[in-house]
Design a protein around this motif. Structure first.
Motif, PDB file in Angstrom:
ATOM      1  N   THR A  73       0.850  -1.182   0.000  1.00  0.00           N
ATOM      2  CA  THR A  73       0.000   0.000   0.000  1.00  0.00           C
ATOM      3  C   THR A  73       0.894   1.243   0.000  1.00  0.00           C
ATOM      4  N   ARG A 104       5.648   4.478   1.914  1.00  0.00           N
ATOM      5  CA  ARG A 104       6.104   5.687   2.594  1.00  0.00           C
ATOM      6  C   ARG A 104       6.887   5.354   3.857  1.00  0.00           C
ATOM      7  N   SER A 105       6.391   4.370   4.603  1.00  0.00           N
ATOM      8  CA  SER A 105       7.088   3.945   5.821  1.00  0.00           C
ATOM      9  C   SER A 105       8.457   3.366   5.489  1.00  0.00           C
ATOM     10  N   THR A 125      10.879  11.751   0.590  1.00  0.00           N
ATOM     11  CA  THR A 125       9.729  10.853   0.590  1.00  0.00           C
ATOM     12  C   THR A 125       9.612  10.230  -0.797  1.00  0.00           C
ATOM     13  N   GLU A 155       1.010   3.604   2.084  1.00  0.00           N
ATOM     14  CA  GLU A 155       1.541   3.850   3.417  1.00  0.00           C
ATOM     15  C   GLU A 155       2.723   2.932   3.725  1.00  0.00           C
TER      16      GLU A 155
END
Length: 355
Positions: free
Chosen positions: A269, A274-275, A298, A271
């Motif tokens: 996903t 991004r993590s 990022t 997220e």
């Protein structure tokens, strides 16, 4: 079928057979329903378009009569209390509305065309972001050893994909001339990839909440048109290394990138990505909790890095805009038709090395 292809088909058929367009927003939303767009998607468009309509009413005008300055004033007002990413999303909704209504012959022109071009230019040339050299980025990538994380970061840096576009990639969207990998997977089965080895296909029709290739998607692709992105030797090696150890996925869509942690085998996903990037950026001193886009590295920063460095190396803004997926129809058609001779050649001759 892409949104633009579907729009063209409806336009050729004469829209909805002379339906009442006293309320062009309702007309547009009904046609979205006929196209099979989800209720969630239609509601999102409806909220944005009605907000725009209310804004125009303060100046005694309507969506049908609005001009470029009206649209620009609305975008300017949005920037007062919304994140830039949200502003870009809302602007894309309005551009889609005007583009469709123009295509079916209800409006004479799309006043958002120039506004969107100006917004794209502003994104391309953002002078406030952290400056990272290619050499420093090589050191950053060199510190990533996990095959999945290395392949994800290579893909973002080498293609300029948005994080949602990366997550939406399926095995069928990547063509690799790598015998061992080809024997293990049904790679590149998209018709658009026929005769195009070492290429990624980015489908603009992917939308969050809708089902594509047998799987409901959790992210949207924000491209204006389908894009064929060349794969160079470094990215090919990173993808092949990842595919050699990729877990089986329960999804019938066969996602290209899947989790190797708690959500084992599930599609990555945004997220998760991004993590993943945040962890490595923090270790490099390139990310601070509470920092803004000017400071933190990022996944979106990688898109900025790709745009800046490839544009500087090629001097060809058209090729870079084609690869980013944010150019107008006439330009993107030119690059699509000359893909092998121009896009691939320019890309492979100028893409930076990360090792």
């Amino acid at each position: 079928m892409s949104e633009r292809s579907a729009d063209a088909e409806l336009a050729a058929a004469g829209g909805r057979g002379g339906a009442d367009t006293d309320d062009p927003i309702e007309y547009f939303l009904e046609d979205m329903a006929y196209h099979g767009k989800s209720e969630r998607t239609r509601e999102a468009y409806g909220r944005v378009l009605r907000d725009f309509e209310a804004f125009l009413a303060e100046f005694d005008t309507t969506p049908a009569a609005a001009d470029r300055r009206d649209c620009l004033a609305w975008v300017h007002e949005l920037r007062g209390d919304r994140a830039e990413s949200t502003v870009a999303t809302y602007a894309s909704y309005l551009n889609r509305f005007y583009g469709y209504m123009t295509q079916v012959g209800e409006f004479d022109s799309n006043p958002m065309t120039l506004v969107m071009q100006e917004m794209d230019e502003a994104i391309d040339t953002d002078p406030t972001r952290r400056e990272v050299s290619v050499e420093d980025m090589r050191s950053f990538v060199d510190g990533i050893s996990h095959p999945l994380e290395r392949a994800v970061v290579h893909t973002l840096l080498k293609t300029g994909l948005r994080v949602g576009e990366l997550c939406n990639l399926d095995v069928r969207d990547v063509s690799l001339a790598a015998p061992r990998v080809e024997d293990a997977y049904d790679l590149g089965t998209r018709a658009q990839l026929d005769g195009r080895p070492d290429t990624l296909f980015v489908d603009p029709s992917m939308s969050r909440g809708e089902t594509a290739n047998g799987e409901e998607r959790t992210a949207s692709n924000k491209r204006k048109r389908a894009t064929l992105v060349p794969v160079d030797g470094e990215l090919k090696a990173a993808l092949a290394r990842w595919l050699a150890i990729r877990p089986d996925s329960p999804s019938p869509a066969e996602p290209l990138f899947v989790s190797t942690r708690d959500a084992w085998g599930q599609r990555l996903t945004p997220e998760m990505v991004r993590s993943m990037v945040r962890t490595h950026a923090e270790a490099a001193g390139w990310y601070r909790s509470g920092g803004d886009a000017a400071e933190n590295v990022t996944p979106h920063y990688f898109r900025h890095f790709f745009t800046t460095h490839l544009r500087d190396r090629t001097g060809d803004r058209g090729v870079v805009k084609y690869l980013r997926g944010d150019v107008a129809d006439d330009i993107i058609d030119t690059y699509t038709h000359n893909w092998g001779d121009r896009v691939r050649k320019v890309y492979l001759s100028n893409i930076y090395s990360l090792s």
